[in-house]
Design a protein around this motif. Structure first.
Motif, mmCIF file in Angstrom:
data_model
loop_
_atom_site.group_PDB
_atom_site.id
_atom_site.type_symbol
_atom_site.label_atom_id
_atom_site.label_comp_id
_atom_site.label_asym_id
_atom_site.label_seq_id
_atom_site.Cartn_x
_atom_site.Cartn_y
_atom_site.Cartn_z
ATOM 1 N N UNK A 191 0.806 -1.217 0.000
ATOM 2 C CA UNK A 191 0.000 0.000 0.000
ATOM 3 C C UNK A 191 0.838 1.266 0.000
ATOM 4 N N UNK A 192 2.148 1.144 -0.124
ATOM 5 C CA UNK A 192 2.988 2.339 -0.234
ATOM 6 C C UNK A 192 2.968 2.865 -1.663
ATOM 7 N N UNK A 193 3.075 4.183 -1.786
ATOM 8 C CA UNK A 193 3.069 4.788 -3.111
ATOM 9 C C UNK A 193 1.665 4.811 -3.686
ATOM 10 N N UNK A 194 1.526 5.516 -4.791
ATOM 11 C CA UNK A 194 0.219 5.628 -5.448
ATOM 12 C C UNK A 194 0.411 5.743 -6.950
ATOM 13 N N UNK A 195 -0.438 5.076 -7.722
ATOM 14 C CA UNK A 195 -0.352 5.179 -9.178
ATOM 15 C C UNK A 195 -1.035 6.444 -9.682
ATOM 16 N N UNK A 196 -0.744 6.805 -10.903
ATOM 17 C CA UNK A 196 -1.472 7.880 -11.566
ATOM 18 C C UNK A 196 -0.760 9.207 -11.644
ATOM 19 N N UNK A 197 0.386 9.348 -10.966
ATOM 20 C CA UNK A 197 1.122 10.604 -11.048
ATOM 21 C C UNK A 197 2.590 10.370 -10.699
ATOM 22 N N UNK A 198 3.407 11.332 -11.093
ATOM 23 C CA UNK A 198 4.849 11.283 -10.861
ATOM 24 C C UNK A 198 5.248 12.610 -10.226
ATOM 25 N N UNK A 199 5.746 12.564 -8.975
ATOM 26 C CA UNK A 199 6.075 13.803 -8.259
ATOM 27 C C UNK A 199 7.366 14.408 -8.805
ATOM 28 N N UNK A 200 7.330 15.701 -9.080
ATOM 29 C CA UNK A 200 8.525 16.433 -9.496
ATOM 30 C C UNK A 200 9.211 17.078 -8.302
ATOM 31 N N UNK A 201 8.405 17.647 -7.373
ATOM 32 C CA UNK A 201 9.020 18.338 -6.242
ATOM 33 C C UNK A 201 8.061 18.416 -5.065
ATOM 34 N N UNK A 202 8.660 18.500 -3.884
ATOM 35 C CA UNK A 202 7.944 18.749 -2.637
ATOM 36 C C UNK A 202 8.415 20.078 -2.063
ATOM 37 N N UNK A 203 7.484 20.842 -1.535
ATOM 38 C CA UNK A 203 7.802 22.034 -0.752
ATOM 39 C C UNK A 203 7.174 21.815 0.616
ATOM 40 N N UNK A 204 8.007 21.617 1.639
ATOM 41 C CA UNK A 204 7.538 21.305 2.985
ATOM 42 C C UNK A 204 7.819 22.488 3.904
ATOM 43 N N UNK A 205 6.807 22.903 4.668
ATOM 44 C CA UNK A 205 6.985 23.958 5.659
ATOM 45 C C UNK A 205 6.495 23.445 7.009
ATOM 46 N N UNK A 206 7.365 23.547 8.018
ATOM 47 C CA UNK A 206 7.028 23.112 9.367
ATOM 48 C C UNK A 206 7.217 24.281 10.329
ATOM 49 N N UNK A 207 6.283 24.437 11.272
ATOM 50 C CA UNK A 207 6.423 25.430 12.326
ATOM 51 C C UNK A 207 6.448 24.708 13.658
ATOM 52 N N UNK A 208 7.563 24.870 14.365
ATOM 53 C CA UNK A 208 7.827 24.158 15.613
ATOM 54 C C UNK A 208 7.594 25.100 16.784
ATOM 55 N N UNK A 209 6.834 24.651 17.771
ATOM 56 C CA UNK A 209 6.454 25.510 18.896
ATOM 57 C C UNK A 209 7.554 25.675 19.935
ATOM 58 N N UNK A 210 8.538 24.777 19.910
ATOM 59 C CA UNK A 210 9.552 24.751 20.957
ATOM 60 C C UNK A 210 9.377 23.581 21.892
#
Length: 510
Positions: free
Chosen positions: A58-77
């Motif tokens: 069940x890992x991965x998914x058919x139907x598309x091919x990822x070119x890039x990820x943009x990840x933003x995380x905000x850490x509270x401390x």
């Protein structure tokens, strides 16, 4: 990845372990052929999908091919609190999509947009199932934005994802845990470029894969941005947040190096980190230029019990560098193991998880070769010991290229000695069979031909046959897929033992 022993006196541990383009698309297509890519109509019930991986279906998914990820995380401390996060995925559809399945299983989703328009969403198994306002045609670019939380608390019965440290957080996603951190196509066959932004309170330092692309400071916090220059599998993503210092130096050919160490452990870790340039030079003498944009050690203030080859920034626990009972050659061989993964596993990634032996076998091989050349630890004797135990390892974990399916939720279930020492034994047998010069040409050709891409066991067999000038399919098939260990070329006196030499510590690793 490499699991370190529980006691300093233990024997040397076994290793734990193209950019967008036709090769990566073919890899995704080959896997997708194992499942139905005729995506269900939006009116049908949402279901989890996968790319048909034998070990993680069940890992991965058919139907598309990822070119890039943009990840933003905000850490509270506070590393007990969920992070606020935004994940943006740029992808190209490979089939008409009424729905888009992403792997995501451990966070709350607040909103989803597809190409700037709101989309509805639900969950199915460990998938986030998104229904855009209108179907997406095949062969088109699309942008998916998910606003969500990312929870550092481990879900019940699962391993991996965020690792809590004494001063913050780090990531350990191998093999199937990246989607516990962010929505993604969580399979190594779909590599992509990454931009990672982390906002944290003053007093913390954030570092991620790739090269720094700036830091913005505001009252009470700062936002760090990092970008990769080479495609990366989701399982190799790394984010470190802590009270750390970043040590900078220059490696071979001007390679920028940066090591991330807890401020309170700097004195112990820095002398070890200073050895990295020499390690890189040694690896380059064996297989050619370092394949990525930077490298360094991430020393997490936590009793990890393993090391992990997250791309350009390998993860280690403080204990490896602070425990005085560990011998010098032993610590360095573990460092070389994770460095070797930057070629084997990171630059050249496994097309399926059954190809894991190509990562771990090679990292173990260079770990052992380094220990022989630098500390006089005989490779031949190590391989003889491995041969004696190989039948036991195959019985417990399966042959090197056909690991047994892991228990549900047990990502480390495939990381057994059969894919470490057992796989290194396959490489030793191959060197015995074709000779050292041909074997060394094969190693260099492998990391050059498949750089920035994915590759399979079948690819390795074909290239070995090409380099050797004869068909090695039968020879390697027996070594890679046989239930019993074949005779070792050049060592007819080597015999497997019936004794069970598989320990608890050997049954898990990365």
């Amino acid at each position: 990845m490499l699991h370190t022993p529980h006691t300093p006196a233990a024997r040397t541990p076994a290793g734990r372990r193209r950019a967008r383009g036709p090769r990566r698309c073919r890899a995704a297509a080959l896997l997708a052929s194992a499942v139905s890519v005729s995506l269900v109509a939006a009116s049908a019930p949402a279901v989890p999908l996968g790319v048909g991986d034998r070990l993680f279906p069940h890992l991965g998914n058919p139907g598309y091919d990822v070119a890039s990820y943009d990840l933003s995380f905000t850490y509270s401390g506070k590393n007990s609190e969920p992070l606020r996060a935004v994940t943006t995925i740029d992808a190209r559809t490979t089939a008409r999509l009424d729905r888009i399945n992403l792997d995501f299983a451990h966070g709350e989703v607040g909103a989803v947009e597809v190409d700037g328009e709101p989309a509805t969403f639900t969950s199915a198994g460990e998938d986030l199932v998104i229904t855009p306002g209108k179907p997406l045609p095949a062969g088109e670019r699309t942008r998916i934005t998910v606003r969500h939380t990312s929870d550092p608390a481990s879900p019940k019965g699962r391993e991996g994802g965020w690792v809590r440290t004494a001063d913050g957080l780090a990531l350990a996603n191998q093999a199937d845990a990246a989607h516990l951190v962010f929505p993604c196509n969580d399979h190594p066959s779909d590599k992509a470029l990454f931009t990672i932004r982390v906002t944290a309170p003053d007093g913390h330092t954030a570092v991620a894969n790739g090269l720094a692309a700036g830091v913005e400071r505001t009252s009470g916090s700062a936002t760090w941005t990092y970008r990769t220059r080479h495609p990366m599998a989701t399982e190799l993503a790394q984010v470190s947040i802590g009270r750390s210092t970043v040590l900078r130096r220059t490696g071979p050919h001007g390679l920028p190096l940066r090591d991330v160490v807890p401020i309170r452990h700097r004195a112990a870790a820095e002398p070890w980190a200073a050895r990295t340039p020499a390690h890189i030079s040694w690896m380059e003498s064996k297989i050619g230029r370092y394949p990525l944009e930077t490298y360094g050690l991430l020393v997490a203030d936590a009793p990890l019990g393993f090391a992990l080859e997250t791309q350009t920034l390998s993860l280690f626990g403080t204990g490896l560098f602070t425990e005085p009972a560990y011998q010098e050659w032993y610590v360095e061989s573990i460092m070389v193991h994770e460095l070797a993964h930057q070629w084997f596993g990171d630059s050249v990634s496994p097309r399926t998880w059954s190809d894991l032996w190509l990562n771990e076998g090679h990292a173990t091989w260079y770990e052992a070769l380094y220990a022989e050349e630098k500390a006089g630890k005989s490779l031949r004797e190590r391989m003889k010991d491995a041969y004696a135990a190989s039948d036991s390892w195959r019985a417990v974990g399966g042959p090197p290229a056909a690991p047994k399916v892991p228990d549900t939720g047990g990502k480390t279930g495939i990381f057994r000695q059969n894919v470490y020492e057992g796989a290194a034994l396959v490489l030793y047998a191959l060197r015995q069979e074709i000779g050292r010069p041909a074997f060394e040409r094969l190693e260099r050709a492998w990391v050059t031909r498949h750089r920035d891409g994915t590759a399979s066991t079948a690819d390795f067999v074909r290239l070995a046959s090409e380099i050797a000038g004869r068909d090695l399919d039968g020879f390697l098939r027996a070594w890679l897929y046989g239930g019993k260990t074949p005779p070792m070329p050049g060592h007819p006196d080597w015999k497997p033992t019936a004794a069970d030499r598989v320990t608890t510590a050997e049954s898990a690793g990365e």
